[in-house]
Design an enzyme around this catalytic site. Structure first.
Site, PDB file in Angstrom:
ATOM      1  N   GLU A  97       0.462  -1.017  -0.034  1.00  0.00           N
ATOM      2  CA  GLU A  97       0.118   0.035  -0.028  1.00  0.00           C
ATOM      3  C   GLU A  97       0.675   1.218   0.120  1.00  0.00           C
ATOM      4  OE1 GLU A  97      -1.371   0.183   4.166  1.00  0.00           O
ATOM      5  OE2 GLU A  97      -0.257  -0.949   4.437  1.00  0.00           O
ATOM      6  N   LYS A 150       2.922   4.600   0.932  1.00  0.00           N
ATOM      7  CA  LYS A 150       3.471   5.178   2.571  1.00  0.00           C
ATOM      8  C   LYS A 150       3.288   6.360   2.144  1.00  0.00           C
ATOM      9  CE  LYS A 150       7.205   4.950   5.642  1.00  0.00           C
ATOM     10  NZ  LYS A 150       7.291   6.589   5.468  1.00  0.00           N
ATOM     11  N   ASP A 182       2.990  10.492   2.820  1.00  0.00           N
ATOM     12  CA  ASP A 182       3.543  11.668   3.766  1.00  0.00           C
ATOM     13  C   ASP A 182       3.000  12.574   4.378  1.00  0.00           C
ATOM     14  OD1 ASP A 182       5.612  12.269   4.088  1.00  0.00           O
ATOM     15  OD2 ASP A 182       6.498  13.504   2.243  1.00  0.00           O
ATOM     16  N   GLU A 240      -2.337   7.808   8.914  1.00  0.00           N
ATOM     17  CA  GLU A 240      -1.641   8.712   8.688  1.00  0.00           C
ATOM     18  C   GLU A 240      -2.825   9.889   8.411  1.00  0.00           C
ATOM     19  OE1 GLU A 240       1.360   8.061   8.646  1.00  0.00           O
ATOM     20  OE2 GLU A 240       2.664   9.622   7.810  1.00  0.00           O
ATOM     21  N   TYR A 260      -4.743   2.431   8.255  1.00  0.00           N
ATOM     22  CA  TYR A 260      -3.969   1.204   7.996  1.00  0.00           C
ATOM     23  C   TYR A 260      -3.011   0.630   9.260  1.00  0.00           C
ATOM     24  CZ  TYR A 260       0.387   4.958   8.683  1.00  0.00           C
ATOM     25  OH  TYR A 260       0.748   5.971   9.489  1.00  0.00           O
ATOM     26  N   LYS A 310       3.751  -5.724   4.347  1.00  0.00           N
ATOM     27  CA  LYS A 310       3.486  -5.700   5.360  1.00  0.00           C
ATOM     28  C   LYS A 310       2.782  -7.481   5.036  1.00  0.00           C
ATOM     29  CE  LYS A 310       1.511  -1.837   7.024  1.00  0.00           C
ATOM     30  NZ  LYS A 310       0.095  -0.628   7.274  1.00  0.00           N
ATOM     31  N   LYS A 353      10.971   2.922   0.059  1.00  0.00           N
ATOM     32  CA  LYS A 353      11.211   4.204  -0.433  1.00  0.00           C
ATOM     33  C   LYS A 353      11.058   4.582  -2.554  1.00  0.00           C
ATOM     34  CE  LYS A 353      11.442   6.344   3.684  1.00  0.00           C
ATOM     35  NZ  LYS A 353      11.901   7.529   3.572  1.00  0.00           N
ATOM     36  N   CYS A 385      12.236  35.420 -31.172  1.00  0.00           N
ATOM     37  CA  CYS A 385      12.351  35.626 -29.864  1.00  0.00           C
ATOM     38  C   CYS A 385      11.235  35.758 -30.033  1.00  0.00           C
ATOM     39  CB  CYS A 385      13.381  36.485 -29.749  1.00  0.00           C
ATOM     40  SG  CYS A 385      12.883  37.668 -28.205  1.00  0.00           S
ATOM     41  N   CYS A 417      10.600  39.807 -28.513  1.00  0.00           N
ATOM     42  CA  CYS A 417      10.532  41.022 -29.815  1.00  0.00           C
ATOM     43  C   CYS A 417      10.537  40.909 -30.977  1.00  0.00           C
ATOM     44  CB  CYS A 417      12.234  41.542 -29.633  1.00  0.00           C
ATOM     45  SG  CYS A 417      13.496  41.171 -30.145  1.00  0.00           S
ATOM     46  N   CYS A 451      18.342  35.571 -29.407  1.00  0.00           N
ATOM     47  CA  CYS A 451      17.694  36.526 -29.986  1.00  0.00           C
ATOM     48  C   CYS A 451      18.216  37.578 -30.506  1.00  0.00           C
ATOM     49  CB  CYS A 451      16.352  36.878 -28.987  1.00  0.00           C
ATOM     50  SG  CYS A 451      16.438  38.890 -29.160  1.00  0.00           S
ATOM     51  N   CYS A 471      15.525  43.992 -28.269  1.00  0.00           N
ATOM     52  CA  CYS A 471      14.461  42.850 -27.343  1.00  0.00           C
ATOM     53  C   CYS A 471      14.374  43.234 -26.104  1.00  0.00           C
ATOM     54  CB  CYS A 471      14.948  41.822 -27.230  1.00  0.00           C
ATOM     55  SG  CYS A 471      14.023  40.425 -26.853  1.00  0.00           S
TER      56      CYS A 471
END
Ligand code: IVH
Length: 719
Positions: free
Chosen positions: A127, A129, A131, A186, A238, A302, A326, A432, A435, A456, A462
């Site tokens: 599942e 994790k 944060d 969490e 969880y 788990k 991770k 550009c 310009c 340019c 410009c």
């Protein structure tokens, strides 16, 4: 960082003890910043690296494990403002795994521990994790009686009143639940709520938050529950603490019960047996990550059967039956919503990917540089492939972004499976966008290859180049005018009012006079400028009417002339007049002046040419002449008195300095004739290390370079 450290197997016992002491303090400090103040200074990946290093050293030198070892402690001690609650059962943390190989090892270790059950017979749940921050919520006879944060794992903070404001957490459980139920999970803030909150904070000119996790933590650690209520926090259940009766005999079964009782549970949780299926689910969750409205930093596995969990039991602070896989350090998946072109001071057209906001290593990333036309196509600066063929970056693509340290986020790769059918290759502009002048890729005279940068050709015409020029002019290493930042420059540049307009550097210094002559458009009446700030701004401008020569040279914005080159030029020519006249005499790229310029140690031909080209442009001379009517460059500082012990030595500053800023320390050392370098090598004479020094300090130790702290350094250079 860890790459440059002495390998653990090469550490002497003495070095190991010193490093363990350092790591204990450093990890405790970061725990405190993270848990106590919701203000982390380092990324999760960097933090994990510190912990791993600590564990590895302790494994080799078990006799050196400290009483305050980070491997024995979990999280930070609770804040004093909330009453403590001792958990009925400790709230533990999880071991981390980082690679597919680690996951196979974890699964094997479970099989080994349980004594060779048939392969594939053990089920695991996998599942996301989340944060956020973990919470234990206790119900007695179906009523919520208290809620506590994890704290140090044994004792947490009583945040009951705040938890009761979270709509997703039931205050009462349905009939028939066990008498004592402790649901753990969490608390988090959605990415969209986080962004909306930050927008609101910014609109009110208030400090914005770093990331959803710290915002959630801050919202919960409010003494006023009304503030918590306003933050729309969410919850996923969880795990559990004390249960007077077990309503299920598997992890999955428990979570299903929580759902029945009215708790939100994560829909991506799966039960799997084969390790390859587990890894595939991890990858799948990784791909879904950008589309989830909450932050996750990995996948938790788990053992599903609770009797097997009981047999496996715990190590000192984490269960043997679970691990957190991770996601790779500081990378994240997100979408390219659009590609914009920015025009820089030198006319370079830089494509920038506008991304769906995503947090990478704890920081919200919304833009990533795409460098140039070739980079988008997957070609590096020397013509080499940097991504697989067809992995060109397109609007609509799902991409992997990476943020390393403080550098601008990069787009690493494209997830081809997710490319929309209608995505088309990005067409780099030929004009550009600001310009309308032609934008060209120059050909390198020596190699005959096309330059990677599209530029340019508009020059002063410009507006983008002109305004970027001004921003550079007022930047920190240049004129460094307080109160005159990018935002103010934009404002003054855009203004059509002759009493406010700033189009070239000299205009900054005539602003006050023009203001005084024009009672109608007073700056102090304009939003964003008050009476006091206007006075301060004019004072700050006046302070810079006298300027160090190298700052002036740097401020001119000559291509390839950075701070270091500007200093070399200032030292070589001494005064602005002799510098300019020498550059003009070298206009034909020959003769003595040209020769002298090339003879300066540290200045190569490309730089020399750029400087000469700059002075051949009459518009540049005109702008400088107007500027010099307002400011007076000081003659360059002569090289340091050779009596200083650091004259001619190479010094590296690392870590945080407390007595002065990095720039100050550097300037001081240079004024004494030292060379200040950015990295440690055999040529380094001294390393001045402040708190938090990392790899550079390690390198210095490795090379046997003299290391001193700030006070020792001050004493050394004579206060
Ligand atoms: S299980 C005994 N499952 O990660 C272990 N933890 O590093 C019980 N976390 O303190 C934790 N999502 O704050 C578990 N799906 C999840 C999780 C999760 C986030 C957090 C939790 C825990 C930390 C461990």
């Amino acid at each position: 960082m860890s790459a440059e450290k002495t390998p653990v197997e090469n550490l002497s016992e003495e070095e190991a003890a010193a490093e363990l002491a350092f790591l204990a303090a450093e990890i405790a400090r970061n725990d405190e910043l993270y848990h106590g103040h919701d203000a982390p200074e380092i990324s999760d990946a960097e933090y994990d690296a510190l912990k791993r290093r600590n564990d590895a050293i302790e494994k080799r030198f078990p006799q050196l494990v400290r009483a305050d070892s980070p491997s024995i402690r979990v999280g930070a001690a609770p804040l004093p403002t909330f009453a403590p609650i001792t958990h009925s059962r400790p709230m533990l943390s999880l071991d981390n795994t980082f690679s597919d190989e680690d996951v196979r090892d974890f699964v094997n270790s479970v099989y080994r521990f349980l004594g060779r059950l048939p392969d594939g017979s053990i089920a695991f749940t996998a599942e996301p994790k989340i944060d956020g921050l973990s919470m234990s919520i206790r119900y007695e006879l179906g009523r919520l009686v208290n809620a506590a944060t994890r704290g140090d794992g044994t004792t947490g903070e009583n945040v009951t009143e705040n938890i009761k404001t979270i709509k997703q957490i039931p205050n009462r459980l349905p009939d028939g639940v066990p008498d004592v139920v402790e649901v753990r999970g969490e608390v988090y803030m959605t990415k969209s709520d986080f962004l909306a909150l930050n927008e609101k904070m910014a609109a009110e000119s208030k400090q914005t938050y770093v990331n959803p996790r710290n915002t959630a933590a801050g919202s919960l650690r409010q003494l006023d529950p009304k503030v918590t209520a306003s933050r729309n926090l969410k919850f996923f259940a969880y795990a559990w603490g004390e249960m007077s009766e077990m309503p299920a005999d598997t992890q999955m079964g428990m979570v299903e019960k929580f759902k029945e009782w009215g708790f939100p549970v994560n829909p991506l949780m799966k039960r799997l047996n084969a390790v390859e299926d587990i890894i595939a689910h991890y990858k799948d969750i990784g791909l879904k990550r950008p589309d989830l409205d909450y932050e996750i930093d990995g996948v938790v596995y788990k053992v599903d059967q609770l009797d097997l969990q009981a047999r496996l039991g715990f190590r000192s602070r984490s269960p043997r039956w679970a691990t957190a896989h991770k996601f790779p350090a500081e990378q994240a998946f997100t979408h390219v919503e659009k590609i914009d072109i920015q025009v820089g001071r030198t006319g370079a057209l830089t494509p920038v990917a506008r991304l769906t906001p995503v947090t990478v290593g704890g920081v919200v990333v919304t833009n990533a540089t795409l460098h140039n036309e070739d980079y988008i196509k997957g070609i590096g600066n020397s013509g080499e492939r940097i991504r697989e063929e067809e992995h060109d970056i397109r609007v609509g693509d799902t991409v992997i972004v990476q943020r390393a340290g403080d550098v601008i986020p990069q787009v690493l790769d494209v997830v081809m499976e997710k490319r929309p059918a209608d995505a088309v290759p990005y067409e780099f502009p030929k004009k550009c966008p600001v310009c309308g002048s032609h934008a060209v890729r120059e050909r390198n005279e020596k190699t005959g290859k096309l330059d990677s940068v599209t530029r340019c050709t508009g020059g002063f015409v410009c507006r983008a180049q002109a305004v970027e020029h001004l921003k550079h002019f007022v930047s920190r290493a240049a004129f460094d005018i307080e109160g005159l930042g990018a935002k103010q420059i934009d404002f003054f540049f855009e203004s059509d009012d002759p009493a406010l307009q700033v189009r070239t550097a000299a205009d900054i210094f005539t602003l006050k006079k023009r203001q005084e002559a024009s009672p109608l458009t007073k700056l102090e009446n304009i939003e964003g400028f008050g009476r006091v700030s206007v006075r301060k701004l004019f004072d700050a401008i006046d302070e810079r009417r006298s300027i160090a020569l190298h700052r002036l040279i740097y401020a001119l914005g000559i291509r390839h002339v950075g701070e270091t080159t500007a200093k070399l030029l200032a030292r070589a020519y001494g005064t602005y007049e002799s510098f300019e006249s020498a550059m003009k005499s070298a206009a034909d790229f020959s003769g003595e002046a040209w020769h002298d310029l090339n003879a300066i140690e540290g200045i190569g031909e490309v730089v020399a040419r750029a400087i000469i080209e700059f002075f051949k442009e009459p518009r540049n001379i005109e702008v400088i002449d107007r500027l010099l009517a307002e400011v007076t460059p000081q003659a360059a500082e002569q090289l340091a008195a050779s009596s200083s012990p650091v004259a001619g030595k190479t010094v590296v500053f690392t870590g945080s300095l407390e007595k002065f800023t990095r720039d100050e320390a550097k300037a001081r050392a240079e004024s004494l004739g030292a060379k200040v370098a950015g990295s440690v090598s055999k040529k380094t004479d001294y390393v001045v290390a402040g708190p938090g020094a990392g790899s550079k300090l390690d390198k210095a130790r490795e090379l046997g370079v003299a290391v001193m702290d700030e006070d020792e350094w001050l004493a050394f250079i004579g206060g």
